[in-house]
Design a protein around this motif. Sequence first.
Motif, PDB file in Angstrom:
ATOM      1  N   GLY A  19       0.811  -1.204   0.000  1.00 20.30           N
ATOM      2  CA  GLY A  19       0.000   0.000   0.000  1.00 20.30           C
ATOM      3  C   GLY A  19       0.840   1.247   0.000  1.00 20.30           C
ATOM      4  O   GLY A  19       2.074   1.210  -0.021  1.00 20.30           O
ATOM      5  N   GLY A  20       0.159   2.377   0.019  1.00 23.18           N
ATOM      6  CA  GLY A  20       0.847   3.652   0.033  1.00 23.18           C
ATOM      7  C   GLY A  20       1.609   3.897  -1.259  1.00 23.18           C
ATOM      8  O   GLY A  20       1.254   3.402  -2.328  1.00 23.18           O
ATOM      9  N   SER A  21       2.703   4.637  -1.156  1.00 24.23           N
ATOM     10  CA  SER A  21       3.495   4.979  -2.341  1.00 24.23           C
ATOM     11  C   SER A  21       4.262   3.780  -2.879  1.00 24.23           C
ATOM     12  O   SER A  21       4.823   3.851  -3.978  1.00 24.23           O
ATOM     13  CB  SER A  21       4.479   6.107  -2.005  1.00 24.23           C
ATOM     14  N   ARG A  22       4.282   2.662  -2.132  1.00 18.63           N
ATOM     15  CA  ARG A  22       5.005   1.472  -2.586  1.00 18.63           C
ATOM     16  C   ARG A  22       4.056   0.367  -3.041  1.00 18.63           C
ATOM     17  O   ARG A  22       4.471  -0.775  -3.209  1.00 18.63           O
ATOM     18  CB  ARG A  22       5.902   0.942  -1.463  1.00 18.63           C
ATOM     19  N   HIS A  23       2.792   0.695  -3.249  1.00 18.00           N
ATOM     20  CA  HIS A  23       1.849  -0.302  -3.747  1.00 18.00           C
ATOM     21  C   HIS A  23       2.399  -0.917  -5.028  1.00 18.00           C
ATOM     22  O   HIS A  23       2.925  -0.229  -5.898  1.00 18.00           O
ATOM     23  CB  HIS A  23       0.494   0.349  -4.016  1.00 18.00           C
ATOM     24  N   CYS A  24       2.279  -2.228  -5.161  1.00 15.58           N
ATOM     25  CA  CYS A  24       2.882  -2.961  -6.276  1.00 15.58           C
ATOM     26  C   CYS A  24       2.438  -2.401  -7.625  1.00 15.58           C
ATOM     27  O   CYS A  24       1.236  -2.335  -7.923  1.00 15.58           O
ATOM     28  CB  CYS A  24       2.517  -4.440  -6.177  1.00 15.58           C
ATOM     29  N   LEU A  25       3.400  -2.034  -8.450  1.00 11.95           N
ATOM     30  CA  LEU A  25       3.100  -1.481  -9.768  1.00 11.95           C
ATOM     31  C   LEU A  25       2.386  -2.489 -10.659  1.00 11.95           C
ATOM     32  O   LEU A  25       1.577  -2.116 -11.501  1.00 11.95           O
ATOM     33  CB  LEU A  25       4.405  -1.061 -10.458  1.00 11.95           C
ATOM     34  N   GLY A  26       2.703  -3.763 -10.481  1.00  8.96           N
ATOM     35  CA  GLY A  26       2.169  -4.784 -11.374  1.00  8.96           C
ATOM     36  C   GLY A  26       0.935  -5.494 -10.866  1.00  8.96           C
ATOM     37  O   GLY A  26       0.582  -6.562 -11.391  1.00  8.96           O
TER      38      GLY A  26
END
Length: 414
Positions: free
Chosen positions: A354-361
């Motif tokens: 979650g947040g700004s590191r939520h999985c791009l894929g």
Amino acid sequence: MNTVELHMALRTLPFLDARSDLPEGMLDLRTGPRRKLLVWHPEALEWIFRSDRRLLHPGSNSLLPLFGARSLLWAEGERHAAYRRVLGPPLRGRQLTVYTELIERMTRESLDTLQAGSMVALPSWSRRIALRIVSAIILGAADEAALVPFTRWIDLALGSRRRTLAYRYLRGGLPRSPARLDRALVRQAKAHGNNTPPTLAALMLSGDEPLGAIDDGELRDQLVSLLFAGHETTASATAWTLYHLARDRGLTADVRGELEAAGDGGVDASRVPLLQSVIQEALRLAPPVTVAENRTLTEDTELLGRRLRAGTTLTPSIYLAHRRRDSFADPRRFDPERFLGAKSSPQHYLPFGGGSRHCLGSGLALLEIRMITAAVLARLDWECVNPRAGVPELRGHAMAPSAKLRMRVTACRV
């Protein structure tokens, strides 16, 4: 490392299971000036994701040697944002439809090798399909000359829990990929720069802003990071979905009926809500990774009544968040209906972080899982020959079914 951290490292899942009912949803893993907490309380997770851009993301000490210091997995600030702006658009929304033919073709090619009586090692089978798909998206082709040594390297590092721990604690870290493999990946990435749609490697190599020029060393770190993250977690979730369906004939019949009515092979999630719910529940019980990325406080903070100093590291526990009884009734039971017509908030349900590191894929992963599952149900009848092997095993932080899990093809439907 203290005894609590050692216990979590050596017996991760039993350690977490023993603490799943702790109401405070926070646990000290390390005290003192380098304090570290495991966090799974919904309010704490909501605060972390809301405050993410003000926090640091030190990454994983165990995986750093594997993927490299310049991996986008632990990039910070503007560099991290730049990678997300370059790689994010082709991996979400309607742009994902350009990959449907690729997913369908590679799944079909794999299924064409099976016949009645075939025995399938489910985790490795789904891993091979997912790696071929994502390698074509990243590199432009599923070149076995690179994928075979890549798989061998990952299995060497993560395929055995004992060996992984030995590398981490006795040998100074997990093994870096062989130089010959690195050169092959970089060479292949550069060889397909004119593909349509452009490969993810081509987007990174364009030289345009916001990334600018990247050298071969940085490119290598991104390629191995994307290849691993883009196939390992998808493969595990696919295997879990197929395992749960194989154990429930009634549910399988209902999902088949839904897919036949939709007629698009699982492409549109809104047309196959039951299948989507099965996948969501599989991801809840066995999330792709047990923890999300570490976050380090940059200033003194009060969180759930605790005063935490700057420098404290917070590790969100996806596994424990998904097992809170006040979030999910009877949390250890497989029940896809809990997701039908319901939407879970990200502080309760976070299979892709979650947040700004939520999985791009995440969108690509869900598309693959739906399409592979739809193709299997259309083409095969199979049964699980050893359902007791449907237990999780850790591959690094990733959580896959046991490598022993086997399916036997009983009939080919088309």
